[in-house]
Scaffold this motif. Structure first.
Motif, PDB file in Angstrom:
ATOM      1  N   LEU A  70       3.917  -3.132  11.958  1.00 34.95           N
ATOM      2  CA  LEU A  70       3.748  -2.916  10.524  1.00 34.95           C
ATOM      3  C   LEU A  70       3.476  -1.444  10.284  1.00 34.95           C
ATOM      4  O   LEU A  70       2.508  -0.886  10.807  1.00 34.95           O
ATOM      5  N   TYR A  79       2.592   1.062   7.335  1.00 39.49           N
ATOM      6  CA  TYR A  79       2.053   0.974   5.973  1.00 39.49           C
ATOM      7  C   TYR A  79       1.568   2.342   5.513  1.00 39.49           C
ATOM      8  O   TYR A  79       0.818   3.019   6.225  1.00 39.49           O
ATOM      9  N   THR A 134       4.946 -11.803   6.362  1.00 38.88           N
ATOM     10  CA  THR A 134       4.972 -11.320   4.981  1.00 38.88           C
ATOM     11  C   THR A 134       4.217 -12.269   4.057  1.00 38.88           C
ATOM     12  O   THR A 134       3.447 -11.837   3.189  1.00 38.88           O
ATOM     13  N   VAL A 187       0.414 -11.854   4.454  1.00 34.80           N
ATOM     14  CA  VAL A 187      -0.106 -10.680   3.748  1.00 34.80           C
ATOM     15  C   VAL A 187      -0.135 -10.927   2.240  1.00 34.80           C
ATOM     16  O   VAL A 187      -1.116 -10.601   1.556  1.00 34.80           O
ATOM     17  N   LYS A 188       0.933 -11.525   1.723  1.00 40.12           N
ATOM     18  CA  LYS A 188       1.004 -11.786   0.283  1.00 40.12           C
ATOM     19  C   LYS A 188      -0.085 -12.752  -0.163  1.00 40.12           C
ATOM     20  O   LYS A 188      -0.752 -12.532  -1.182  1.00 40.12           O
ATOM     21  N   LEU A 241      -4.332  -4.198   3.303  1.00 36.79           N
ATOM     22  CA  LEU A 241      -3.195  -5.116   3.400  1.00 36.79           C
ATOM     23  C   LEU A 241      -3.085  -5.993   2.158  1.00 36.79           C
ATOM     24  O   LEU A 241      -1.985  -6.392   1.764  1.00 36.79           O
ATOM     25  N   LEU A 291      -0.921  -4.268  -0.223  1.00 38.00           N
ATOM     26  CA  LEU A 291       0.461  -4.033   0.188  1.00 38.00           C
ATOM     27  C   LEU A 291       1.438  -4.738  -0.746  1.00 38.00           C
ATOM     28  O   LEU A 291       1.269  -5.915  -1.074  1.00 38.00           O
ATOM     29  N   ASP A 292       2.446  -4.009  -1.168  1.00 35.95           N
ATOM     30  CA  ASP A 292       3.475  -4.574  -2.044  1.00 35.95           C
ATOM     31  C   ASP A 292       4.376  -5.467  -1.192  1.00 35.95           C
ATOM     32  O   ASP A 292       5.434  -5.048  -0.720  1.00 35.95           O
ATOM     33  N   SER A 293       3.937  -6.711  -0.987  1.00 37.79           N
ATOM     34  CA  SER A 293       4.604  -7.604  -0.036  1.00 37.79           C
ATOM     35  C   SER A 293       6.003  -8.006  -0.476  1.00 37.79           C
ATOM     36  O   SER A 293       6.837  -8.373   0.358  1.00 37.79           O
ATOM     37  N   ASP A 294       6.279  -7.962  -1.776  1.00 41.74           N
ATOM     38  CA  ASP A 294       7.615  -8.326  -2.251  1.00 41.74           C
ATOM     39  C   ASP A 294       8.650  -7.244  -1.951  1.00 41.74           C
ATOM     40  O   ASP A 294       9.850  -7.475  -2.114  1.00 41.74           O
ATOM     41  N   ILE A 321       8.496  -5.277   1.045  1.00 43.17           N
ATOM     42  CA  ILE A 321       8.427  -4.876   2.448  1.00 43.17           C
ATOM     43  C   ILE A 321       9.846  -4.741   3.014  1.00 43.17           C
ATOM     44  O   ILE A 321      10.690  -5.616   2.827  1.00 43.17           O
TER      45      ILE A 321
END
Length: 393
Positions: free
Chosen positions: A64, A66, A196, A199-200, A238, A241-244, A246
């Motif tokens: 990962l 980031y 993912t 994290v989301k 985390l 984090l903009d998981s959409d 990644i």
């Protein structure tokens, strides 16, 4: 009497020394900055290894990357069967031959060498830990492109296609599932979808996760080289984090069997994966960089030479960079001198980034080039100046 005075003087001196030492300790403690917090303050790239274990061996390893400055990230899948010349073992073997569940430092050092990037921290989950973590989060949302039907541990497994919420046991079954009739890219995509989603979901349930009593239960399911305080800061990042958005990438290579062991040797002795990581790290530093665009660009690759299989091999290069190859085939001519990229999407910056993967300098717009009828955003026509990796003069 003099002895009493001496004893009191010694006692007083000892107390002064204790006070000085205690003051220094408090001062040093106040000056000590958590490493994760320091990285965030300095807006440094955070490279973190995410490892899923089964019986003390990794079954999935994701790097990962980031950047806290814009909360953007990328995942690079490192197959456990990656084949390397491992100098410490003096033999060719799978990269997971170096794995020690008590301390994966040697394993991660080899990945750092392969990707040419520093990996300072790691998070390890075993299968039971993943199951319990998912249940603690009350399930993970995933999109399953194709329904799953199989037998696991003697029991039938069925997971419907579409957007579903999976509990811990079903998520474990989903990541374990291997369909020999489907391409390896789908197995990689499934692993990355699980990380993912984790994290989301953590971001969605951060108010619950970061309660003191809950976080202690959450954090103890992970093994890490970070303290509990550092883990709190890391999970806090985390959760942002903009998981959409990644970026999903993978190490690709050539499968071979050495002494009965199936191995995947990285393309171009690892040069390709190092290029992928370098481009990704540079792109993540820029929130507007096309390499971290919300859109996954589609490409068609056409072979304009007499070299057989060139388009298919080139497709693996672009798939490693996160592009979706929708078609490979032959160009109308096999005597094309210069390779070119045809921009059908109408985005010069995206076309330039794509062309740079193979160092192609000829970029044309679709209006200036006859359409092949492909539905791809970009068309790559390989010419004689393409050596299998780069376009050369």
């Amino acid at each position: 009497m003099p002895r009493t005075l001496i004893d009191r003087s010694v006692l007083f001196l000892v107390l002064i020394i204790i006070l000085i030492v205690a003051s220094l300790f408090l001062l040093l403690s106040s000056l000590k900055v958590d490493p994760v917090e320091q990285a965030v303050q300095d807006e440094l790239m955070i490279n973190l290894a995410l490892i899923l274990e089964r019986d003390g061996k990794p079954i999935a390893t994701e790097l990962l990357m980031y950047y806290p400055g814009n909360a953007r990230g990328a995942l690079l899948d490192i197959p456990v069967e990656t084949g390397l010349i491992i100098q410490s073992l003096n033999r060719v073997d799978r990269i997971d031959a170096l794995y020690d569940p008590q301390s994966p430092k040697t394993f991660l050092a080899e990945i750092s060498k392969l990707t040419d990037t520093a990996i300072e921290w790691y998070l390890v989950l075993d299968e039971a830990g993943l199951r319990d973590t998912v249940d603690l989060l009350e399930g993970l949302p995933v999109f399953i492109p194709n329904s799953v039907r199989s037998i696991q541990d003697g029991k039938p497994l069925f997971l419907p296609s579409g957007a579903v919420m999976l509990d811990g046991q079903k998520m474990l079954s989903y990541i374990r599932h291997v369909d020999e009739d489907r391409p390896e890219a789908e197995t990689v995509a499934r692993r990355q979808a699980v990380f993912t989603a984790l994290v989301k979901r953590m971001g969605e349930r951060k108010d619950f996760v970061f309660r003191d009593e809950v976080f202690k239960s959450f954090a103890r399911r992970f093994r890490s080289n970070l303290s509990i305080e550092s883990l709190s800061h890391l999970f806090g990042q985390l959760a942002k984090l903009d998981s959409d958005r990644i970026v999903l990438q993978r190490l690709t290579g050539t499968p071979r069997t050495v002494e009965g062991i199936p191995l995947l040797f990285p393309h171009y002795d690892g040069e390709l994966v190092r290029d992928i990581v370098k481009q990704t790290l540079n792109a993540l530093l820029n929130a507007e960089a096309i390499a971290v665009s919300d859109k996954v660009f589609t490409i068609e690759i056409l072979n304009g030479t007499t070299e057989r299989g060139l388009a298919q091999r080139t497709a693996e290069i672009f798939q490693g960079f996160g592009y979706e190859v929708v078609s490979v085939g032959n160009a109308p001519s096999t005597d094309i001198a210069l390779s070119r990229v045809i921009d059908r999407y109408g985005d010069p910056a995206a076309a330039s980034t794509l062309a740079n993967v193979i160092r192609c300098t000829v970029i044309e717009s679709a209006t200036a080039t006859p359409s092949t009828g492909a539905s791809a955003d970009f068309i790559i026509i390989l010419g004689k100046n393409f050596n299998g990796r780069y376009c050369v003069d």
